[in-house]
Design a protein around this motif. Structure first.
Motif, PDB file in Angstrom:
ATOM      1  N   ASP A 428       0.791  -1.233   0.000  1.00  0.00           N
ATOM      2  CA  ASP A 428       0.000   0.000   0.000  1.00  0.00           C
ATOM      3  C   ASP A 428       0.822   1.282   0.000  1.00  0.00           C
ATOM      4  O   ASP A 428       0.696   2.090  -0.908  1.00  0.00           O
ATOM      5  CB  ASP A 428      -0.964  -0.007   1.196  1.00  0.00           C
ATOM      6  CG  ASP A 428      -2.075  -1.008   0.982  1.00  0.00           C
ATOM      7  OD1 ASP A 428      -2.828  -0.838   0.014  1.00  0.00           O
ATOM      8  OD2 ASP A 428      -2.173  -1.983   1.747  1.00  0.00           O
ATOM      9  N   ALA A 429       1.646   1.481   1.039  1.00  0.00           N
ATOM     10  CA  ALA A 429       2.338   2.764   1.162  1.00  0.00           C
ATOM     11  C   ALA A 429       3.382   2.917   0.054  1.00  0.00           C
ATOM     12  O   ALA A 429       4.053   1.948  -0.302  1.00  0.00           O
ATOM     13  CB  ALA A 429       3.017   2.852   2.524  1.00  0.00           C
ATOM     14  N   ALA A 430       3.511   4.148  -0.460  1.00  0.00           N
ATOM     15  CA  ALA A 430       4.536   4.390  -1.492  1.00  0.00           C
ATOM     16  C   ALA A 430       5.873   4.651  -0.792  1.00  0.00           C
ATOM     17  O   ALA A 430       6.446   5.736  -0.872  1.00  0.00           O
ATOM     18  CB  ALA A 430       4.130   5.576  -2.355  1.00  0.00           C
ATOM     19  N   THR A 431       6.360   3.620  -0.095  1.00  0.00           N
ATOM     20  CA  THR A 431       7.623   3.763   0.634  1.00  0.00           C
ATOM     21  C   THR A 431       8.527   2.581   0.299  1.00  0.00           C
ATOM     22  O   THR A 431       8.035   1.478   0.017  1.00  0.00           O
ATOM     23  CB  THR A 431       7.390   3.749   2.163  1.00  0.00           C
ATOM     24  OG1 THR A 431       6.796   2.484   2.515  1.00  0.00           O
ATOM     25  CG2 THR A 431       6.475   4.882   2.610  1.00  0.00           C
ATOM     26  N   PRO A 432       9.848   2.806   0.378  1.00  0.00           N
ATOM     27  CA  PRO A 432      10.770   1.701   0.139  1.00  0.00           C
ATOM     28  C   PRO A 432      10.500   0.543   1.090  1.00  0.00           C
ATOM     29  O   PRO A 432      10.578  -0.629   0.680  1.00  0.00           O
ATOM     30  CB  PRO A 432      12.145   2.320   0.400  1.00  0.00           C
ATOM     31  CG  PRO A 432      11.960   3.788   0.197  1.00  0.00           C
ATOM     32  CD  PRO A 432      10.544   4.092   0.591  1.00  0.00           C
ATOM     33  N   ALA A 433      10.139   0.846   2.358  1.00  0.00           N
ATOM     34  CA  ALA A 433       9.927  -0.226   3.334  1.00  0.00           C
ATOM     35  C   ALA A 433       8.755  -1.117   2.923  1.00  0.00           C
ATOM     36  O   ALA A 433       8.827  -2.350   3.029  1.00  0.00           O
ATOM     37  CB  ALA A 433       9.680   0.373   4.714  1.00  0.00           C
ATOM     38  N   ALA A 434       7.684  -0.505   2.423  1.00  0.00           N
ATOM     39  CA  ALA A 434       6.513  -1.295   2.030  1.00  0.00           C
ATOM     40  C   ALA A 434       6.838  -2.159   0.808  1.00  0.00           C
ATOM     41  O   ALA A 434       6.462  -3.337   0.747  1.00  0.00           O
ATOM     42  CB  ALA A 434       5.334  -0.367   1.743  1.00  0.00           C
ATOM     43  N   LEU A 435       7.556  -1.575  -0.151  1.00  0.00           N
ATOM     44  CA  LEU A 435       7.958  -2.359  -1.328  1.00  0.00           C
ATOM     45  C   LEU A 435       8.880  -3.505  -0.899  1.00  0.00           C
ATOM     46  O   LEU A 435       8.716  -4.653  -1.343  1.00  0.00           O
ATOM     47  CB  LEU A 435       8.665  -1.458  -2.346  1.00  0.00           C
ATOM     48  CG  LEU A 435       9.363  -2.176  -3.516  1.00  0.00           C
ATOM     49  CD1 LEU A 435       8.376  -2.971  -4.352  1.00  0.00           C
ATOM     50  CD2 LEU A 435      10.098  -1.197  -4.422  1.00  0.00           C
ATOM     51  N   GLU A 436       9.806  -3.167  -0.013  1.00  0.00           N
ATOM     52  CA  GLU A 436      10.773  -4.167   0.447  1.00  0.00           C
ATOM     53  C   GLU A 436      10.064  -5.353   1.115  1.00  0.00           C
ATOM     54  O   GLU A 436      10.402  -6.513   0.855  1.00  0.00           O
ATOM     55  CB  GLU A 436      11.706  -3.489   1.449  1.00  0.00           C
ATOM     56  CG  GLU A 436      12.997  -4.189   1.667  1.00  0.00           C
ATOM     57  CD  GLU A 436      13.906  -3.341   2.578  1.00  0.00           C
ATOM     58  OE1 GLU A 436      14.189  -2.171   2.228  1.00  0.00           O
ATOM     59  OE2 GLU A 436      14.300  -3.854   3.631  1.00  0.00           O
ATOM     60  N   ALA A 437       9.064  -5.052   1.939  1.00  0.00           N
ATOM     61  CA  ALA A 437       8.349  -6.124   2.635  1.00  0.00           C
ATOM     62  C   ALA A 437       7.655  -7.041   1.623  1.00  0.00           C
ATOM     63  O   ALA A 437       7.693  -8.274   1.743  1.00  0.00           O
ATOM     64  CB  ALA A 437       7.349  -5.525   3.611  1.00  0.00           C
TER      65      ALA A 437
END
Ligand code: ADP
Ligand code: GLC
Length: 485
Positions: A428-437
């Motif tokens: 959901d979130a447009a963040t590296p952490a969310a993509l990484e997960a």
């Protein structure tokens, strides 16, 4: 039902993105659904040279700064859809892209170039250009074709209805308002309830204001564009159109995208016989110089490199991808900063990252067939086609849950996996952490062979055919026809 589609690009002749794929495929699907469909296209060299059996329908004097304009009718190569070509050499016959010169600058006369396209489409729809063929529906795509809706509204004698499809609200066709006079429209059109937009003139707004119906390319994007976050300043106009706005999901052209018949692949395969898929992976790894490792999950990206596509998130998550032992192959072109960053990453990690700057259609097929996953982490995505191509090729999409990506990919969470519905990975979130997960979940899932295979077969069983979409457009068109007496 006679339907005229107006657009600035069409696969395979002129393509900068998914719009071309849609304009190449949708008319054929509408024809299969019983419509009598024609296209009207600008006469770029690639169009003038390729459209077959052209005959002149009308010769016109100077228009929009073009000394001589001819309208010709011919047939599209490959699809055999009838196409009108607006032949205005001064405006269209030049090398470079459809909207920009080779150096990336917008053509300075785009107002005239796409003003003429809209004008011609409206006059065709009004029956003034070709007495032998008068459409009931004029269907315009994106800002380049949007003025057709304004010209039609300005035309007293026309009985045709107009439909405007938004493929990307972020590209609006804005011009200085003092150029309005060149469009030849009545002054009332240059008001805040017309094409005026914050002191400029907006082609996109012409479509949103004057078309009878507005569609966009996914149900979720249809909701999103009515919000401040995704509305690009036009959300108020879109909310004002209420129930006239709807979302119809794009499809996949099975004649172009089918791993069982794709002649560009190292090996063909299908959901029933997946043996060819790993062979495509090995061939791709070899072709781009990655380590030929079947055990390393291979992430692919085929994209315009722009802020829309969220590829900065991929760069930020790259250390995690590398640590996980995965590989990345990117094909794209666009923002020089992103091009340089991906190129540098490939240089530093040659066995794990490969990059092709540029766009090659056949390589796009090989990349999608050879990858295990296709990443589309967009900040916004009206529909998105590459994830649909990925599904069809058993290449699981890893997507941000926005727009058409949210409508087409089922995240492999516990429940969806248990129910056999999962087709990819979403965050959901447009963040590296969310993509990484999400990326690490995908890497883990890749390690569990039978479950991974089930994801692939579920993905490949999804039906995003153009015939379904064409049926929806046909009902929309029928709803616009005056009831028979
Ligand atoms: P968009 O239209 O926003 O780029 P889509 O996913 O709808 O996104 O469509 C992408 C289509 O364009 C695919 O067919 C893809 O292979 C192709 N494509 C991707 N990058 C480029 C590029 N740089 N130039 C031309 N076509 C591209
Ligand atoms: C636009 C959008 C993309 C969509 C395509 C075709 O380029 O960015 O999401 O798939 O149009 O409709």
């Amino acid at each position: 039902m006679k339907v005229l589609h107006v657009a600035a690009e069409v696969f395979p002749l002129v393509k900068t993105g998914g719009l071309a794929d849609v304009v190449g495929a949708l008319p054929q699907a509408l024809a299969r659904a019983g419509a009598d469909v024609r296209l009207v296209l600008p006469g770029y060299p690639a169009i003038v040279d390729a459209v077959l059996h052209q005959k002149t329908i009308a010769e016109l004097g100077p228009l929009f700064g073009a000394g001589r304009v001819a309208l010709r009718l011919g047939t599209m190569p490959y699809s055999h859809v009838a196409a009108y070509v607006v032949d205005a050499p001064w405006l269209y016959r030049r090398s470079g892209g459809p909207y920009q010169a080779a150096d990336g600058s917008e053509w300075p006369d785009n107002l005239q170039r796409f003003g003429l396209l809209g004008w011609m489409a409206a006059h065709l729809a009004a029956g003034e250009m070709d007495p032998e063929w008068m459409p009931q529906i004029l269907h315009a795509h994106d800002w380049h074709a949007a003025m057709a809706c304004a010209y039609l509204a300005a035309h007293p004698g026309s009985s045709a209805s107009s439909v405007f499809t938004v493929h990307n609200l972020a590209f609006q066709g804005l011009f200085p308002q003092q150029d309005f006079g060149q469009l030849g429209l009545p002054l009332r059109f240059m008001q805040s309830h017309g094409v005026e937009f914050h002191g400029q003139l907006s082609f996109m707004k012409a479509g949103l204001k004057y078309a009878q119906r507005i569609t966009t390319v996914s149900p979720t994007y249809a909701h999103e564009i009515a919000t401040h976050e995704f509305g690009c300043g036009l959300d108020g106009v879109i909310r004002g159109r209420g129930g006239d706005v709807s979302g119809i999901l794009n499809g996949v052209d099975g004649a172009v995208w089918d791993p069982a018949t794709d002649s560009g692949l190292a090996a063909r395969y299908s959901a029933q016989d997946l043996a060819g898929k790993p062979r495509n992976k090995a061939a791709l790894q070899k072709e781009v110089g990655l380590a030929t490792r079947p055990d390393a999950p291979l992430f692919g990206v085929v994209s315009r490199l722009t802020a829309q596509k969220g590829l900065d998130l991929v760069l930020a998550a790259l250390p995690a991808l590398l640590r996980s032992g995965a590989q990345l192959v990117v094909q794209g072109t666009g923002d020089p900063v992103l091009e340089a960053a991906f190129t540098a990453a490939a240089f530093s990690h040659p066995t794990q990252v490969a990059v092709r700057i540029g766009y090659d259609e056949v390589f796009a097929h090989r990349l999608i067939a050879g990858s295990d996953l296709i990443m589309v982490p967009s900040r916004f995505e009206p529909c998105g086609l590459t994830q649909l191509y990925g599904l069809r090729y058993g290449t699981l999409p890893l997507v941000r849950r926005v727009g058409g990506l949210a409508d087409t990919v089922v995240d492999a969470d516990e429940v969806a996996v248990r129910d056999g519905r999962a087709t990819g990975f979403a965050f959901d979130a447009a963040t590296p952490a969310a993509l990484e997960a999400a990326l690490l979940r995908a890497v883990q899932a890749y390690g569990a062979a039978p479950a991974w295979r089930r994801l692939i077969t579920t993905a490949m069983a999804q039906d995003f055919s153009w015939d379904g979409a064409a049926g929806k457009y046909m009902s929309l068109y029928r709803g616009l026809q005056p009831a028979r007496q």
